[in-house]
Design a protein around this motif. Structure first.
Motif, PDB file in Angstrom:
ATOM      1  N   ARG A  13      31.924  36.419  34.082  1.00 38.25           N
ATOM      2  CA  ARG A  13      33.172  35.987  34.743  1.00 38.25           C
ATOM      3  C   ARG A  13      34.162  37.141  34.834  1.00 38.25           C
ATOM      4  O   ARG A  13      34.820  37.329  35.861  1.00 38.25           O
ATOM      5  N   ASP A  14      34.255  37.920  33.754  1.00 36.17           N
ATOM      6  CA  ASP A  14      35.162  39.070  33.756  1.00 36.17           C
ATOM      7  C   ASP A  14      34.752  40.090  34.809  1.00 36.17           C
ATOM      8  O   ASP A  14      35.597  40.631  35.529  1.00 36.17           O
ATOM      9  N   GLN A  15      33.449  40.334  34.921  1.00 34.82           N
ATOM     10  CA  GLN A  15      32.959  41.291  35.918  1.00 34.82           C
ATOM     11  C   GLN A  15      33.218  40.778  37.328  1.00 34.82           C
ATOM     12  O   GLN A  15      33.591  41.551  38.216  1.00 34.82           O
ATOM     13  N   LEU A  16      33.046  39.485  37.543  1.00 32.95           N
ATOM     14  CA  LEU A  16      33.329  38.909  38.854  1.00 32.95           C
ATOM     15  C   LEU A  16      34.813  39.035  39.182  1.00 32.95           C
ATOM     16  O   LEU A  16      35.176  39.395  40.307  1.00 32.95           O
ATOM     17  N   ASP A  17      35.665  38.784  38.202  1.00 33.20           N
ATOM     18  CA  ASP A  17      37.109  38.944  38.408  1.00 33.20           C
ATOM     19  C   ASP A  17      37.448  40.379  38.807  1.00 33.20           C
ATOM     20  O   ASP A  17      38.287  40.605  39.676  1.00 33.20           O
ATOM     21  N   GLU A  18      36.774  41.353  38.174  1.00 30.43           N
ATOM     22  CA  GLU A  18      37.011  42.762  38.508  1.00 30.43           C
ATOM     23  C   GLU A  18      36.571  43.070  39.932  1.00 30.43           C
ATOM     24  O   GLU A  18      37.269  43.788  40.665  1.00 30.43           O
ATOM     25  N   LEU A  19      35.431  42.525  40.358  1.00 28.41           N
ATOM     26  CA  LEU A  19      34.956  42.739  41.731  1.00 28.41           C
ATOM     27  C   LEU A  19      35.918  42.125  42.742  1.00 28.41           C
ATOM     28  O   LEU A  19      36.219  42.729  43.778  1.00 28.41           O
ATOM     29  N   ILE A  20      36.389  40.931  42.453  1.00 26.82           N
ATOM     30  CA  ILE A  20      37.329  40.267  43.352  1.00 26.82           C
ATOM     31  C   ILE A  20      38.622  41.070  43.451  1.00 26.82           C
ATOM     32  O   ILE A  20      39.144  41.297  44.555  1.00 26.82           O
ATOM     33  N   ALA A  21      39.134  41.538  42.327  1.00 18.78           N
ATOM     34  CA  ALA A  21      40.370  42.330  42.323  1.00 18.78           C
ATOM     35  C   ALA A  21      40.195  43.624  43.115  1.00 18.78           C
ATOM     36  O   ALA A  21      41.076  44.007  43.896  1.00 18.78           O
ATOM     37  N   ALA A  22      39.046  44.288  42.947  1.00 18.54           N
ATOM     38  CA  ALA A  22      38.794  45.531  43.682  1.00 18.54           C
ATOM     39  C   ALA A  22      38.703  45.258  45.180  1.00 18.54           C
ATOM     40  O   ALA A  22      39.241  46.018  46.002  1.00 18.54           O
ATOM     41  N   ASN A  23      38.047  44.161  45.564  1.00 23.60           N
ATOM     42  CA  ASN A  23      37.940  43.809  46.978  1.00 23.60           C
ATOM     43  C   ASN A  23      39.317  43.500  47.568  1.00 23.60           C
ATOM     44  O   ASN A  23      39.640  43.941  48.674  1.00 23.60           O
ATOM     45  N   GLU A  24      40.128  42.759  46.830  1.00 23.15           N
ATOM     46  CA  GLU A  24      41.466  42.428  47.314  1.00 23.15           C
ATOM     47  C   GLU A  24      42.339  43.666  47.420  1.00 23.15           C
ATOM     48  O   GLU A  24      43.170  43.769  48.320  1.00 23.15           O
ATOM     49  N   GLU A  25      42.137  44.615  46.516  1.00 24.24           N
ATOM     50  CA  GLU A  25      42.893  45.860  46.568  1.00 24.24           C
ATOM     51  C   GLU A  25      42.553  46.650  47.838  1.00 24.24           C
ATOM     52  O   GLU A  25      43.422  47.238  48.473  1.00 24.24           O
ATOM     53  N   MET A  26      41.282  46.636  48.204  1.00 23.48           N
ATOM     54  CA  MET A  26      40.830  47.382  49.389  1.00 23.48           C
ATOM     55  C   MET A  26      41.158  46.659  50.698  1.00 23.48           C
ATOM     56  O   MET A  26      41.526  47.282  51.680  1.00 23.48           O
ATOM     57  N   HIS A  27      40.992  45.329  50.708  1.00 23.27           N
ATOM     58  CA  HIS A  27      41.054  44.573  51.963  1.00 23.27           C
ATOM     59  C   HIS A  27      42.165  43.545  52.016  1.00 23.27           C
ATOM     60  O   HIS A  27      42.345  42.892  53.045  1.00 23.27           O
ATOM     61  N   GLY A  28      42.886  43.372  50.932  1.00 25.78           N
ATOM     62  CA  GLY A  28      43.900  42.328  50.869  1.00 25.78           C
ATOM     63  C   GLY A  28      43.251  41.003  50.496  1.00 25.78           C
ATOM     64  O   GLY A  28      42.043  40.850  50.573  1.00 25.78           O
TER      65      GLY A  28
END
Length: 53
Positions: A13-28
């Motif tokens: 879950r923590d790793q998924l949260d990190e992926l989501i945060a990175a995607n949102e940082e790049m693409h909003g």
């Protein structure tokens, strides 16, 4: 449930949260329209009677 299973799932879950945060940082963040479209695609709506695989 064993502790190691809980710990493993928490790490996932923590790793998924990190992926989501990175995607949102790049693409909003996703818009509600994008979320709705993805849900329709996953449920197979708008594809006749073919469900998404």
């Amino acid at each position: 449930m064993r502790d190691w299973v809980r710990e493993h799932r928490q790490i996932e879950r923590d790793q998924l949260d990190e992926l989501i945060a990175a995607n949102e940082e790049m693409h909003g963040p996703l818009t509600q329209e994008e979320i709705d479209a993805a849900e329709r695609e996953m449920s197979g709506e708008g594809q006749g009677d073919r469900a998404a695989v």
